[in-house]
Design a protein around this motif. Sequence first.
Motif, PDB file in Angstrom:
ATOM      1  N   LEU A  15      16.284 -12.312 -32.092  1.00 60.86           N
ATOM      2  CA  LEU A  15      16.175 -12.893 -30.763  1.00 60.86           C
ATOM      3  C   LEU A  15      15.450 -11.905 -29.854  1.00 60.86           C
ATOM      4  O   LEU A  15      15.482 -10.694 -30.101  1.00 60.86           O
ATOM      5  CB  LEU A  15      17.559 -13.179 -30.165  1.00 60.86           C
ATOM      6  N   SER A  69      22.629 -16.752 -34.780  1.00 54.50           N
ATOM      7  CA  SER A  69      21.338 -17.371 -34.480  1.00 54.50           C
ATOM      8  C   SER A  69      20.662 -17.888 -35.746  1.00 54.50           C
ATOM      9  O   SER A  69      19.701 -18.640 -35.670  1.00 54.50           O
ATOM     10  CB  SER A  69      20.413 -16.384 -33.756  1.00 54.50           C
ATOM     11  N   ALA A  86      25.863 -12.548 -31.733  1.00 55.78           N
ATOM     12  CA  ALA A  86      24.836 -13.484 -31.255  1.00 55.78           C
ATOM     13  C   ALA A  86      23.659 -13.524 -32.227  1.00 55.78           C
ATOM     14  O   ALA A  86      23.131 -14.598 -32.533  1.00 55.78           O
ATOM     15  CB  ALA A  86      24.365 -13.085 -29.855  1.00 55.78           C
ATOM     16  N   ARG A 128      20.688 -14.214 -22.248  1.00 53.56           N
ATOM     17  CA  ARG A 128      21.230 -15.536 -21.908  1.00 53.56           C
ATOM     18  C   ARG A 128      22.407 -15.907 -22.802  1.00 53.56           C
ATOM     19  O   ARG A 128      23.355 -16.541 -22.347  1.00 53.56           O
ATOM     20  CB  ARG A 128      20.127 -16.590 -22.006  1.00 53.56           C
ATOM     21  N   THR A 129      22.365 -15.509 -24.055  1.00 49.34           N
ATOM     22  CA  THR A 129      23.439 -15.834 -24.994  1.00 49.34           C
ATOM     23  C   THR A 129      24.697 -15.028 -24.717  1.00 49.34           C
ATOM     24  O   THR A 129      25.799 -15.543 -24.773  1.00 49.34           O
ATOM     25  CB  THR A 129      22.967 -15.564 -26.444  1.00 49.34           C
ATOM     26  N   GLU A 170      16.520 -13.810 -24.690  1.00 53.78           N
ATOM     27  CA  GLU A 170      17.394 -14.767 -25.375  1.00 53.78           C
ATOM     28  C   GLU A 170      18.789 -14.175 -25.566  1.00 53.78           C
ATOM     29  O   GLU A 170      19.798 -14.857 -25.361  1.00 53.78           O
ATOM     30  CB  GLU A 170      16.798 -15.152 -26.728  1.00 53.78           C
ATOM     31  N   LEU A 171      18.847 -12.906 -25.948  1.00 54.28           N
ATOM     32  CA  LEU A 171      20.145 -12.240 -26.097  1.00 54.28           C
ATOM     33  C   LEU A 171      20.883 -12.193 -24.768  1.00 54.28           C
ATOM     34  O   LEU A 171      22.085 -12.442 -24.707  1.00 54.28           O
ATOM     35  CB  LEU A 171      19.966 -10.814 -26.629  1.00 54.28           C
TER      36      LEU A 171
END
Length: 172
Positions: free
Chosen positions: A78, A72, A68, A85-86, A82-83
């Motif tokens: 991140l 990015s 991830a 959610r990814t 954010e991580l």
Amino acid sequence: MEDIVEAMQPDSIAAIVDQWKRERPELDATPMLVVGRLFRLADTLDQRLRPPFAAADLGSGDFDVIAALRRSGAPHSLSAGELSRTVLVTTGAISKRVDRLEARGLVSRSVAEADSRGRLITLTAEGVELADELIAVHLDNQRRLLAGLDGDEQSQLAGLLERLTSALAAGE
């Protein structure tokens, strides 16, 4: 390995459906032909995709974090949110994974410029190198696992899975 192959025989799911037809003929057990096979397939794929990550001494899900960050784009940073959610896991799970990866020198943590309370997780040069090496192996492995389907069949399956995912998400 023989147990995995035996468990993956499509007829094993059909046999279960046939047993339910015999025992409870008023019930339609045919959804198991899809859902049961998806569950067994997911387990088998996980077992067959994991060895390169284990060989790189990565725990379950650690590759997801470095991948991830790598995809990015530069600077490969991140926030934990954010991580999360990814990678589709909780921030607590991300924190544990980041701890392991930081101890190995694959990621670093720093204070976010926009919010001094926040932390950015950044892939180190060693992390970028490992992510680049493993993604190539991972994609080759996936191609090998899908070789039983031709390109049109793979596209059709991908489309059907996307449709099912969308339908399930819409029903939440």
